[in-house]
Design a protein around this motif. Structure first.
Motif, short mmCIF file in Angstrom:
data_model
loop_
_atom_site.label_atom_id
_atom_site.label_comp_id
_atom_site.label_asym_id
_atom_site.label_seq_id
_atom_site.Cartn_x
_atom_site.Cartn_y
_atom_site.Cartn_z
N ALA A 63 0.84 -1.19 0.00
CA ALA A 63 0.00 0.00 0.00
C ALA A 63 0.88 1.25 0.00
O ALA A 63 2.00 1.25 0.54
CB ALA A 63 -0.90 -0.01 1.22
N ALA A 64 0.40 2.31 -0.58
CA ALA A 64 1.19 3.55 -0.72
C ALA A 64 1.62 4.10 0.63
O ALA A 64 2.75 4.59 0.77
CB ALA A 64 0.40 4.59 -1.50
N ASP A 65 0.76 4.02 1.64
CA ASP A 65 1.15 4.55 2.95
C ASP A 65 2.27 3.73 3.58
O ASP A 65 3.14 4.28 4.26
CB ASP A 65 -0.06 4.65 3.88
N VAL A 66 2.30 2.42 3.34
CA VAL A 66 3.37 1.58 3.87
C VAL A 66 4.69 1.92 3.17
O VAL A 66 5.74 2.04 3.82
CB VAL A 66 3.03 0.09 3.68
N VAL A 67 4.64 2.13 1.87
CA VAL A 67 5.85 2.50 1.13
C VAL A 67 6.37 3.86 1.62
O VAL A 67 7.57 4.04 1.81
CB VAL A 67 5.57 2.54 -0.39
N GLU A 68 5.48 4.79 1.87
CA GLU A 68 5.89 6.12 2.34
C GLU A 68 6.50 6.04 3.74
O GLU A 68 7.50 6.69 4.02
CB GLU A 68 4.69 7.08 2.33
N GLN A 69 5.92 5.22 4.62
CA GLN A 69 6.49 5.04 5.96
C GLN A 69 7.89 4.44 5.88
O GLN A 69 8.80 4.86 6.60
CB GLN A 69 5.60 4.14 6.81
N PHE A 70 8.06 3.48 5.00
CA PHE A 70 9.38 2.87 4.83
C PHE A 70 10.38 3.89 4.30
O PHE A 70 11.51 3.98 4.79
CB PHE A 70 9.28 1.68 3.87
N ALA A 71 9.98 4.68 3.31
CA ALA A 71 10.87 5.70 2.75
C ALA A 71 11.24 6.73 3.82
O ALA A 71 12.41 7.15 3.90
CB ALA A 71 10.20 6.38 1.56
N ASP A 72 10.30 7.13 4.66
CA ASP A 72 10.59 8.08 5.74
C ASP A 72 11.60 7.49 6.72
O ASP A 72 12.51 8.17 7.19
CB ASP A 72 9.32 8.46 6.49
N ALA A 73 11.44 6.20 7.04
CA ALA A 73 12.37 5.55 7.97
C ALA A 73 13.77 5.47 7.37
O ALA A 73 14.76 5.68 8.07
CB ALA A 73 11.86 4.16 8.31
N VAL A 74 13.87 5.18 6.09
CA VAL A 74 15.19 5.12 5.44
C VAL A 74 15.83 6.50 5.43
O VAL A 74 17.03 6.65 5.69
CB VAL A 74 15.07 4.55 4.00
N ARG A 75 15.05 7.53 5.13
CA ARG A 75 15.60 8.90 5.14
C ARG A 75 16.09 9.28 6.53
O ARG A 75 17.15 9.87 6.69
CB ARG A 75 14.55 9.89 4.66
N ALA A 76 15.31 8.94 7.56
CA ALA A 76 15.72 9.26 8.93
C ALA A 76 17.00 8.51 9.29
O ALA A 76 17.90 9.07 9.93
CB ALA A 76 14.60 8.90 9.90
N TRP A 77 17.09 7.26 8.89
CA TRP A 77 18.30 6.48 9.17
C TRP A 77 19.50 7.06 8.45
O TRP A 77 20.59 7.16 9.01
CB TRP A 77 18.07 5.03 8.74
N ALA A 78 19.31 7.48 7.21
CA ALA A 78 20.42 8.01 6.41
C ALA A 78 20.91 9.34 6.96
O ALA A 78 22.09 9.69 6.79
CB ALA A 78 19.99 8.17 4.96
N ASP A 79 20.05 10.09 7.63
CA ASP A 79 20.45 11.39 8.17
C ASP A 79 21.14 11.30 9.52
O ASP A 79 21.68 12.29 10.00
CB ASP A 79 19.20 12.29 8.31
N GLU A 80 21.14 10.12 10.14
CA GLU A 80 21.81 9.96 11.44
C GLU A 80 23.32 10.02 11.25
O GLU A 80 23.87 9.53 10.27
CB GLU A 80 21.45 8.61 12.06
N PRO A 81 24.01 10.63 12.21
CA PRO A 81 25.47 10.66 12.11
C PRO A 81 26.05 9.26 12.30
O PRO A 81 25.47 8.43 13.00
CB PRO A 81 25.90 11.58 13.25
N THR A 82 27.15 9.00 11.65
CA THR A 82 27.79 7.69 11.78
C THR A 82 28.54 7.62 13.10
O THR A 82 28.98 8.63 13.65
CB THR A 82 28.75 7.41 10.62
N LYS A 83 28.68 6.43 13.64
CA LYS A 83 29.37 6.22 14.91
C LYS A 83 30.54 5.29 14.66
O LYS A 83 30.49 4.41 13.81
CB LYS A 83 28.41 5.59 15.91
#
Length: 63
Positions: free
Chosen positions: A23-43
Protein backbone atom coordinates in the motif's frame (compact mmCIF):
# COMPACT_ATOMS: atom_id res chain seq x y z
CA UNK A 1 -6.24 -46.51 9.93
CA UNK A 2 -6.59 -47.35 6.26
CA UNK A 3 -5.73 -44.58 3.81
CA UNK A 4 -9.30 -44.38 2.54
CA UNK A 5 -10.36 -43.15 6.00
CA UNK A 6 -7.84 -40.33 6.08
CA UNK A 7 -9.02 -36.87 5.05
CA UNK A 8 -8.19 -36.17 1.44
CA UNK A 9 -7.01 -32.79 0.23
CA UNK A 10 -8.02 -31.10 -2.96
CA UNK A 11 -4.83 -30.84 -5.05
CA UNK A 12 -6.19 -27.87 -6.99
CA UNK A 13 -6.45 -24.77 -4.82
CA UNK A 14 -6.82 -22.28 -7.66
CA UNK A 15 -4.48 -19.92 -9.40
CA UNK A 16 -2.01 -17.92 -7.33
CA UNK A 17 -3.11 -14.44 -6.34
CA UNK A 18 -1.56 -11.62 -8.32
CA UNK A 19 0.83 -9.44 -6.32
CA UNK A 20 -0.44 -5.89 -6.26
CA UNK A 21 2.40 -4.36 -4.28
CA UNK A 22 2.47 -2.71 -0.89
CA UNK A 23 0.00 0.00 0.00
CA UNK A 24 1.19 3.55 -0.72
CA UNK A 25 1.15 4.55 2.95
CA UNK A 26 3.37 1.58 3.87
CA UNK A 27 5.85 2.50 1.13
CA UNK A 28 5.89 6.12 2.34
CA UNK A 29 6.49 5.04 5.96
CA UNK A 30 9.38 2.87 4.83
CA UNK A 31 10.87 5.70 2.75
CA UNK A 32 10.59 8.08 5.74
CA UNK A 33 12.37 5.55 7.97
CA UNK A 34 15.19 5.12 5.44
CA UNK A 35 15.60 8.90 5.14
CA UNK A 36 15.72 9.26 8.93
CA UNK A 37 18.30 6.48 9.17
CA UNK A 38 20.42 8.01 6.41
CA UNK A 39 20.45 11.39 8.17
CA UNK A 40 21.81 9.96 11.44
CA UNK A 41 25.47 10.66 12.11
CA UNK A 42 27.79 7.69 11.78
CA UNK A 43 29.37 6.22 14.91
CA UNK A 44 32.71 4.54 15.30
CA UNK A 45 32.80 0.91 16.25
CA UNK A 46 33.20 -0.03 19.91
CA UNK A 47 35.15 -3.12 18.83
CA UNK A 48 37.88 -1.33 16.89
CA UNK A 49 40.18 1.55 17.48
CA UNK A 50 39.47 4.88 15.82
CA UNK A 51 42.33 4.33 13.39
CA UNK A 52 41.09 0.95 12.19
CA UNK A 53 39.55 1.00 8.73
CA UNK A 54 36.04 -0.27 9.24
CA UNK A 55 33.52 -1.49 6.76
CA UNK A 56 29.97 -0.34 6.46
CA UNK A 57 28.02 2.61 7.73
CA UNK A 58 28.54 1.99 11.47
CA UNK A 59 32.29 2.53 11.09
CA UNK A 60 32.10 5.62 8.94
CA UNK A 61 32.62 3.76 5.68
CA UNK A 62 30.65 4.20 2.53
CA UNK A 63 27.93 1.61 2.20
Amino acid sequence: MPSRELPQRDPFVGPPAAYTGAAADVVEQFADAVRAWADEPTKSSRCRGGESPGTGRANGGVA
